[in-house]
Design a protein around this motif. Sequence first.
Motif, PDB file in Angstrom:
ATOM      1  N   GLY A  73       0.825  -1.265  -0.060  1.00  0.00           N
ATOM      2  CA  GLY A  73      -0.130   0.052  -0.020  1.00  0.00           C
ATOM      3  C   GLY A  73       0.986   1.337   0.165  1.00  0.00           C
ATOM      4  N   ASP A  77       1.379   4.057  -3.520  1.00  0.00           N
ATOM      5  CA  ASP A  77       1.214   5.481  -3.600  1.00  0.00           C
ATOM      6  C   ASP A  77       2.506   6.202  -3.988  1.00  0.00           C
ATOM      7  N   ARG A  81      -0.121   1.921  -9.104  1.00  0.00           N
ATOM      8  CA  ARG A  81      -1.091   0.722  -8.598  1.00  0.00           C
ATOM      9  C   ARG A  81      -0.782  -0.366  -9.371  1.00  0.00           C
ATOM     10  N   THR A 128      -8.252  -0.370  -4.554  1.00  0.00           N
ATOM     11  CA  THR A 128      -7.829   1.153  -4.891  1.00  0.00           C
ATOM     12  C   THR A 128      -7.774   1.705  -6.274  1.00  0.00           C
ATOM     13  N   SER A 131     -11.747   1.536  -7.604  1.00  0.00           N
ATOM     14  CA  SER A 131     -12.239   2.719  -6.869  1.00  0.00           C
ATOM     15  C   SER A 131     -11.915   4.115  -7.567  1.00  0.00           C
ATOM     16  N   GLU A 132     -10.828   4.271  -8.173  1.00  0.00           N
ATOM     17  CA  GLU A 132     -10.328   5.262  -9.001  1.00  0.00           C
ATOM     18  C   GLU A 132     -10.608   5.556 -10.202  1.00  0.00           C
ATOM     19  N   PRO A 364     -11.209   2.599   0.674  1.00  0.00           N
ATOM     20  CA  PRO A 364     -10.269   3.515  -0.134  1.00  0.00           C
ATOM     21  C   PRO A 364     -11.246   4.909  -0.187  1.00  0.00           C
ATOM     22  N   THR A 369      -6.595  10.744  -2.813  1.00  0.00           N
ATOM     23  CA  THR A 369      -5.421   9.939  -3.707  1.00  0.00           C
ATOM     24  C   THR A 369      -4.225   9.881  -3.123  1.00  0.00           C
ATOM     25  N   ARG A 372      -4.381   7.230  -0.450  1.00  0.00           N
ATOM     26  CA  ARG A 372      -5.578   6.270  -0.562  1.00  0.00           C
ATOM     27  C   ARG A 372      -5.034   4.751  -0.592  1.00  0.00           C
ATOM     28  N   ALA A 373      -3.993   4.383  -1.195  1.00  0.00           N
ATOM     29  CA  ALA A 373      -3.294   2.966  -0.968  1.00  0.00           C
ATOM     30  C   ALA A 373      -2.586   2.879   0.409  1.00  0.00           C
ATOM     31  N   SER A 376      -5.525   2.614   2.921  1.00  0.00           N
ATOM     32  CA  SER A 376      -6.288   1.193   2.695  1.00  0.00           C
ATOM     33  C   SER A 376      -5.383  -0.136   3.092  1.00  0.00           C
TER      34      SER A 376
END
Length: 438
Positions: A73, A77, A81, A128, A131-132, A364, A369, A372-373, A376
């Motif tokens: 995670g 970032d 991803r 993530t 969801s993005e 998420p 942003t 986010r990772a 999560s």
Amino acid sequence: MILDRLETLPVGKFHYKLLLVTGLGWLFDSMDTGLIAFILPVLAKEWLLTPGQMGLIGSIGLIGMALGAVISGTIADHIGRKQVFTITVLLYSIATGLCALAWDYTSLLVFRFLVGFGLGGELPVAATLVSEYAPAHVRGRFIVLLESFWAIGWLAAACIAYFLIPVYGWRSAFIIGALPALYVFLIRLHMPESVRYLLSKGRIAEAQHIVIELEKKMHVPVTPFANEKEEMLEGPSGSFMTLWRKPFIVRTIMLWLVWFGIIYSYYGIFMWLPSLVFQQGFTVVKTFEYVLVMTLAQLPGYYCAAWLVDRIGRKYTLSAFLLCSGIASYFFGHASAAVTLMIWGAIMSFFNLGAWGVLYTYTPEMYPTSIRALGSGWAAGFGRFGGMAAPILVGVMLSRGFSIGSVFYMFAFVFIAVSAIVLGLGIESKQKNLESLS
């Protein structure tokens, strides 16, 4: 402008392909996790394992998952991803193949740790990424549908256990579990990097190119972008301490507690499920049949959650599904006949896995942003401590003479407690733009 155009894209072939590609990764992860649960009763008999040793085999993977979730995670970032998703899928595939070569208890523990590391890293990063990309009005449904691939993976594991293990032995199951390594090539071809991640890193031209290509594929009118430096997504620095500052501290506490509770209960129950049913007097083959039926109930649980999550919201759907999981687990632990055992097991699966789907949607959405990772991954990573503790604790309780009913009293309490936490501390994120939740 870039995000406006991304959000207004019609839901089409690209979104469903992304769902399928990430969902297959989820399916393979689940299949691997399910395989060890089905293998344990056979392995215990062949290697003369104690309940404590069986519990440690289940828990060692969770230790790897905790580290994998946190490290992956954090890295996602920074390097993206897609790249992290690819690396973690490859790692757990190879490690699963090595499990087939395990020559003793210690070597199996080492390989299961590596499997867990890859598995724990892939799941939050995949959620993530989806969801993005998913538009706000269908984001909840897409993440729950992504999570529904978990049930299909468990069904695959149950079928492998039912048809292959009695004939070819437990090593054959691990060999099949190594096949996802080939899937990495599909990932590289069909999965783009997150536009939001690119914008957070100032890679404006790359983000613009992806959006234009998507518009062309969806036959949306394409207009050239201006050189919009202001498009860069600003956000808090991607450090661990950011999770413990306003406005994120309450969200972090809530998510960590809920992740701990749901993983504690899930792995405590489902890692031991074939063995617990076996202790009720059924043969190994019958155990697989009963668990297969209970696993089938997970799919309608996901689809029900997918329907509710964008209608009544994440907070109330998650809380209700956790509460019903607790009620069902109590009655499952106190079932005295095969039929009632199967019925309550199916109901427990329905609500428990539906809750998982909503939690992967919800997590998420709680962070911007830039973290986010990270957020999560840490929530999922902390939750894995619950998964480490539960299989060992169940083994200790059974070895000390506690009844199965007492074990499920404990799980019912945990489910009800985390349901109350969601209701008390959670915020609603239904159909809101990800940037507006920051």
